[in-house]
Design a protein around this motif. Structure first.
Motif, PDB file in Angstrom:
ATOM      1  N   SER A  80       0.830  -1.206   0.000  1.00 32.42           N
ATOM      2  CA  SER A  80       0.000   0.000   0.000  1.00 32.42           C
ATOM      3  C   SER A  80       0.863   1.253   0.000  1.00 32.42           C
ATOM      4  O   SER A  80       0.548   2.238  -0.685  1.00 32.42           O
ATOM      5  CB  SER A  80      -0.936  -0.010   1.209  1.00 32.42           C
ATOM      6  N   ARG A  81       1.961   1.212   0.746  1.00 34.47           N
ATOM      7  CA  ARG A  81       2.898   2.340   0.711  1.00 34.47           C
ATOM      8  C   ARG A  81       3.535   2.464  -0.675  1.00 34.47           C
ATOM      9  O   ARG A  81       3.663   3.562  -1.217  1.00 34.47           O
ATOM     10  CB  ARG A  81       3.996   2.136   1.768  1.00 34.47           C
ATOM     11  N   GLU A  82       3.915   1.330  -1.251  1.00 31.74           N
ATOM     12  CA  GLU A  82       4.541   1.344  -2.578  1.00 31.74           C
ATOM     13  C   GLU A  82       3.621   1.951  -3.621  1.00 31.74           C
ATOM     14  O   GLU A  82       4.064   2.703  -4.497  1.00 31.74           O
ATOM     15  CB  GLU A  82       4.910  -0.087  -2.983  1.00 31.74           C
ATOM     16  N   PHE A  83       2.319   1.634  -3.522  1.00 31.27           N
ATOM     17  CA  PHE A  83       1.360   2.120  -4.514  1.00 31.27           C
ATOM     18  C   PHE A  83       0.843   3.520  -4.200  1.00 31.27           C
ATOM     19  O   PHE A  83      -0.012   4.036  -4.916  1.00 31.27           O
ATOM     20  CB  PHE A  83       0.193   1.137  -4.636  1.00 31.27           C
ATOM     21  N   GLY A  84       1.341   4.132  -3.143  1.00 25.14           N
ATOM     22  CA  GLY A  84       0.989   5.516  -2.845  1.00 25.14           C
ATOM     23  C   GLY A  84      -0.424   5.716  -2.339  1.00 25.14           C
ATOM     24  O   GLY A  84      -1.020   6.779  -2.578  1.00 25.14           O
ATOM     25  N   LEU A  85      -0.972   4.739  -1.629  1.00 26.02           N
ATOM     26  CA  LEU A  85      -2.321   4.887  -1.103  1.00 26.02           C
ATOM     27  C   LEU A  85      -2.386   5.983  -0.048  1.00 26.02           C
ATOM     28  O   LEU A  85      -1.391   6.291   0.618  1.00 26.02           O
ATOM     29  CB  LEU A  85      -2.805   3.557  -0.498  1.00 26.02           C
ATOM     30  N   GLU A  86      -3.563   6.546   0.100  1.00 27.69           N
ATOM     31  CA  GLU A  86      -3.760   7.632   1.058  1.00 27.69           C
ATOM     32  C   GLU A  86      -4.003   7.112   2.465  1.00 27.69           C
ATOM     33  O   GLU A  86      -3.593   7.739   3.446  1.00 27.69           O
ATOM     34  CB  GLU A  86      -4.949   8.497   0.626  1.00 27.69           C
ATOM     35  N   HIS A  87      -4.697   5.976   2.575  1.00 28.50           N
ATOM     36  CA  HIS A  87      -5.147   5.526   3.903  1.00 28.50           C
ATOM     37  C   HIS A  87      -5.185   4.005   3.949  1.00 28.50           C
ATOM     38  O   HIS A  87      -5.763   3.351   3.075  1.00 28.50           O
ATOM     39  CB  HIS A  87      -6.540   6.089   4.199  1.00 28.50           C
ATOM     40  N   PHE A  88      -4.587   3.430   4.979  1.00 28.51           N
ATOM     41  CA  PHE A  88      -4.545   1.987   5.225  1.00 28.51           C
ATOM     42  C   PHE A  88      -5.303   1.723   6.519  1.00 28.51           C
ATOM     43  O   PHE A  88      -4.933   2.225   7.590  1.00 28.51           O
ATOM     44  CB  PHE A  88      -3.090   1.535   5.353  1.00 28.51           C
ATOM     45  N   VAL A  89      -6.384   0.942   6.434  1.00 30.20           N
ATOM     46  CA  VAL A  89      -7.170   0.596   7.623  1.00 30.20           C
ATOM     47  C   VAL A  89      -7.077  -0.906   7.839  1.00 30.20           C
ATOM     48  O   VAL A  89      -7.394  -1.690   6.941  1.00 30.20           O
ATOM     49  CB  VAL A  89      -8.637   1.037   7.476  1.00 30.20           C
ATOM     50  N   THR A 149       2.755   8.335  10.282  1.00 31.47           N
ATOM     51  CA  THR A 149       1.394   8.644   9.820  1.00 31.47           C
ATOM     52  C   THR A 149       1.386   9.433   8.518  1.00 31.47           C
ATOM     53  O   THR A 149       0.332   9.838   8.035  1.00 31.47           O
ATOM     54  CB  THR A 149       0.633   9.428  10.904  1.00 31.47           C
ATOM     55  N   THR A 150       2.563   9.671   7.962  1.00 32.14           N
ATOM     56  CA  THR A 150       2.698  10.245   6.622  1.00 32.14           C
ATOM     57  C   THR A 150       3.778   9.467   5.883  1.00 32.14           C
ATOM     58  O   THR A 150       4.677   8.915   6.511  1.00 32.14           O
ATOM     59  CB  THR A 150       3.110  11.729   6.685  1.00 32.14           C
ATOM     60  N   PRO A 151       3.726   9.383   4.569  1.00 31.86           N
ATOM     61  CA  PRO A 151       2.745   9.994   3.663  1.00 31.86           C
ATOM     62  C   PRO A 151       1.412   9.242   3.593  1.00 31.86           C
ATOM     63  O   PRO A 151       0.448   9.748   3.033  1.00 31.86           O
ATOM     64  CB  PRO A 151       3.457   9.940   2.321  1.00 31.86           C
ATOM     65  N   MET A 152       1.356   8.015   4.139  1.00 29.60           N
ATOM     66  CA  MET A 152       0.100   7.273   4.119  1.00 29.60           C
ATOM     67  C   MET A 152      -0.473   7.223   5.528  1.00 29.60           C
ATOM     68  O   MET A 152       0.197   6.814   6.475  1.00 29.60           O
ATOM     69  CB  MET A 152       0.325   5.839   3.601  1.00 29.60           C
ATOM     70  N   ALA A 153      -1.728   7.659   5.669  1.00 25.61           N
ATOM     71  CA  ALA A 153      -2.400   7.540   6.958  1.00 25.61           C
ATOM     72  C   ALA A 153      -2.657   6.067   7.265  1.00 25.61           C
ATOM     73  O   ALA A 153      -2.846   5.250   6.367  1.00 25.61           O
ATOM     74  CB  ALA A 153      -3.722   8.308   6.929  1.00 25.61           C
ATOM     75  N   TRP A 154      -2.650   5.713   8.543  1.00 25.71           N
ATOM     76  CA  TRP A 154      -3.030   4.361   8.938  1.00 25.71           C
ATOM     77  C   TRP A 154      -3.981   4.415  10.126  1.00 25.71           C
ATOM     78  O   TRP A 154      -3.916   5.326  10.963  1.00 25.71           O
ATOM     79  CB  TRP A 154      -1.803   3.494   9.274  1.00 25.71           C
ATOM     80  N   SER A 155      -4.862   3.452  10.175  1.00 25.61           N
ATOM     81  CA  SER A 155      -5.788   3.298  11.297  1.00 25.61           C
ATOM     82  C   SER A 155      -5.957   1.808  11.566  1.00 25.61           C
ATOM     83  O   SER A 155      -5.909   0.994  10.646  1.00 25.61           O
ATOM     84  CB  SER A 155      -7.156   3.914  10.994  1.00 25.61           C
ATOM     85  N   VAL A 156      -6.161   1.468  12.814  1.00 25.31           N
ATOM     86  CA  VAL A 156      -6.446   0.085  13.203  1.00 25.31           C
ATOM     87  C   VAL A 156      -7.788   0.065  13.918  1.00 25.31           C
ATOM     88  O   VAL A 156      -8.046   0.904  14.787  1.00 25.31           O
ATOM     89  CB  VAL A 156      -5.349  -0.482  14.132  1.00 25.31           C
ATOM     90  N   THR A 179     -12.851  10.597   8.162  1.00 23.58           N
ATOM     91  CA  THR A 179     -12.237  11.591   9.046  1.00 23.58           C
ATOM     92  C   THR A 179     -10.778  11.241   9.347  1.00 23.58           C
ATOM     93  O   THR A 179     -10.416  10.950  10.496  1.00 23.58           O
ATOM     94  CB  THR A 179     -13.022  11.710  10.368  1.00 23.58           C
ATOM     95  N   PRO A 180      -9.907  11.245   8.332  1.00 21.88           N
ATOM     96  CA  PRO A 180      -8.509  10.879   8.567  1.00 21.88           C
ATOM     97  C   PRO A 180      -7.799  11.810   9.544  1.00 21.88           C
ATOM     98  O   PRO A 180      -6.834  11.399  10.196  1.00 21.88           O
ATOM     99  CB  PRO A 180      -7.888  10.950   7.162  1.00 21.88           C
ATOM    100  N   ALA A 181      -8.268  13.033   9.667  1.00 25.14           N
ATOM    101  CA  ALA A 181      -7.633  13.947  10.608  1.00 25.14           C
ATOM    102  C   ALA A 181      -7.736  13.422  12.040  1.00 25.14           C
ATOM    103  O   ALA A 181      -6.863  13.684  12.880  1.00 25.14           O
ATOM    104  CB  ALA A 181      -8.272  15.334  10.516  1.00 25.14           C
ATOM    105  N   ASN A 198     -19.242   6.354  21.738  1.00 24.36           N
ATOM    106  CA  ASN A 198     -20.502   7.110  21.672  1.00 24.36           C
ATOM    107  C   ASN A 198     -20.325   8.413  20.901  1.00 24.36           C
ATOM    108  O   ASN A 198     -21.218   8.840  20.160  1.00 24.36           O
ATOM    109  CB  ASN A 198     -21.003   7.424  23.078  1.00 24.36           C
ATOM    110  N   GLU A 199     -19.182   9.042  21.080  1.00 21.91           N
ATOM    111  CA  GLU A 199     -18.915  10.296  20.376  1.00 21.91           C
ATOM    112  C   GLU A 199     -18.780  10.056  18.869  1.00 21.91           C
ATOM    113  O   GLU A 199     -19.329  10.813  18.053  1.00 21.91           O
ATOM    114  CB  GLU A 199     -17.630  10.930  20.906  1.00 21.91           C
ATOM    115  N   ILE A 200     -18.059   9.002  18.508  1.00 19.62           N
ATOM    116  CA  ILE A 200     -17.842   8.707  17.094  1.00 19.62           C
ATOM    117  C   ILE A 200     -19.125   8.268  16.420  1.00 19.62           C
ATOM    118  O   ILE A 200     -19.427   8.684  15.295  1.00 19.62           O
ATOM    119  CB  ILE A 200     -16.762   7.608  16.951  1.00 19.62           C
ATOM    120  N   LEU A 201     -19.905   7.429  17.093  1.00 16.61           N
ATOM    121  CA  LEU A 201     -21.108   6.850  16.489  1.00 16.61           C
ATOM    122  C   LEU A 201     -22.261   6.948  17.486  1.00 16.61           C
ATOM    123  O   LEU A 201     -22.605   5.971  18.157  1.00 16.61           O
ATOM    124  CB  LEU A 201     -20.841   5.390  16.098  1.00 16.61           C
ATOM    125  N   PRO A 202     -22.885   8.132  17.587  1.00 17.62           N
ATOM    126  CA  PRO A 202     -23.957   8.313  18.570  1.00 17.62           C
ATOM    127  C   PRO A 202     -25.135   7.358  18.364  1.00 17.62           C
ATOM    128  O   PRO A 202     -25.854   7.057  19.325  1.00 17.62           O
ATOM    129  CB  PRO A 202     -24.385   9.777  18.356  1.00 17.62           C
TER     130      PRO A 202
END
Length: 344
Positions: free
Chosen positions: A99-108, A145-152, A207-209, A301-305
């Motif tokens: 995913s990093r090689e292909f320049g993806l924006e976000h990896f979840v 967390t740059t250049p590709m955002a990641w979330s788990v 909401t990648p921020a 609860n805040e993320i998904l009321p």
């Protein structure tokens, strides 16, 4: 501009609600990589506007390179029950690298609790499918967390399993009473409503921020099995009780027909690193029984009321009856069903 998300594991129990959440409007196109475009799940997903089925082996680099072309983000849920712990660790890391090689924006990444580490590496907590995803999540969490955002998104058992491998069965001594069985004692076990799981993944891409660099531990609630039985009785009028089983009694129920088989049905059966189902599910249940994990429900609860917040709410929302409904493909496809599932 509409972004394209590649989904690995999109036809599985977790993946289907993720695909549906991403394709719920025109914000994303979804590319689902699956080994069979003719499976029931693939055929249903193909009917959804914005969803494209890409047939191929999720664990083949040539296929992955083809599937990654032109995508902006990726959701990865590897199947340790099929490929085994070693392969799940390898492909989780390799998918990040590609995913990093292909320049993806976000990896979840679809993670699970690193049970062995939480239990100070005591053997009683060793669980191959929890540990594999937990190790990959730690690797991802160590990346920039740059250049590709990641979330788990670290999950737990599915609440829908109360209609499958965790569903109640009649008391042999009193057929009018249903038994909810688990080797939990008085402990609580987290379960997640899969529709909400999909919504959390959608939030991560939206909401990648906020989600960049976040390992979000999700669940509906930490559930007492006494509460499961009581809620069922309140809503259905059918008498139900919770029965605490020892692990040996639990395995003898037949939830896993051959508990001493190696876990990783598509892996080399002679691989000495593969644990048995008995070994892994012993670690699985001990992890919850000993309360090694925690979740921030205020954050959820805040993320998904609108999320489902209790097992009772889920039962009411879905019209739960305790009857068998297939959720897990590995159980359905391999006829891994509880012996008592034939009892009406």
């Amino acid at each position: 501009m509409t972004r394209t998300i590649l989904v690995i594991g999109g036809t599985g129990a977790q993946g289907v609600p993720v695909v549906k959440a991403l394709a719920s409007d025109s914000e994303y196109n979804v590319r689902v990589l699956t080994r069979s475009s003719f499976s029931m799940e693939a055929q249903e997903l193909a009917k959804i506007h914005g969803v494209a089925i890409h047939e191929g082996n999720c664990y083949d680099e040539t296929t992955l390179r083809q599937a990654l072309k032109g995508v902006n983000g990726i959701f990865v849920n590897t199947n340790g029950l099929a490929i085994g712990e070693k392969a799940e660790i390898y492909w989780g890391i390799r998918l990040y690298e590609l995913s990093r090689e292909f320049g993806l924006e976000h990896f979840v990444y679809a993670g699970l609790e690193y049970a062995s580490k939480l239990g100070n590496f005591q053997p009683k907590y060793r669980c191959s499918f929890l540990d594999a995803k937990g190790k990959v999540a730690e690797y991802i969490s160590a990346q920039p967390t740059t250049p590709m955002a990641w979330s788990v998104i670290t999950s737990c058992g599915y609440i829908e399993a109360l209609s499958e491998v965790l569903r109640p069965f009649p008391d042999p001594n009193d057929p009018t009473t249903l038994i909810f069985a688990a080797p939990l004692g008085s402990a609580k076990c987290p379960l997640i409503y899969l529709e909400d799981y999909g919504a959390y993944v959608r939030w991560m891409f939206d909401t990648p921020a906020r989600s960049n660099g976040l390992n979000l531990h999700v669940a509906t609630e930490d559930i007492s099995w006494n509460h499961v039985a009581a809620s069922f009785t309140e809503l259905t009028g059918k008498k139900a009780v919770y029965k605490d089983f020892t692990l040996e009694e639990y395995f003898n129920l037949g939830t896993i027909p051959n508990p001493d088989a190696k876990l990783g049905h598509s892996a080399d059966p002679n691989d000495s690193t593969l644990l048995t189902y008995r070994e892994s599910f012993t670690g699985f249940w001990n992890t919850w029984k000993d309360g090694l994990t925690s979740r921030d429900y205020n954050l959820l609860n805040e993320i998904l009321p609108t999320r489902v917040k209790t097992v009772r709410e889920w039962m009411e929302k879905t019209g739960y009856t305790g009857e068998a409904i297939s959720v897990l493909k590995d159980y359905r496809d391999r006829t891994v069903v509880r012996k008592v599932s034939d009892i009406p």
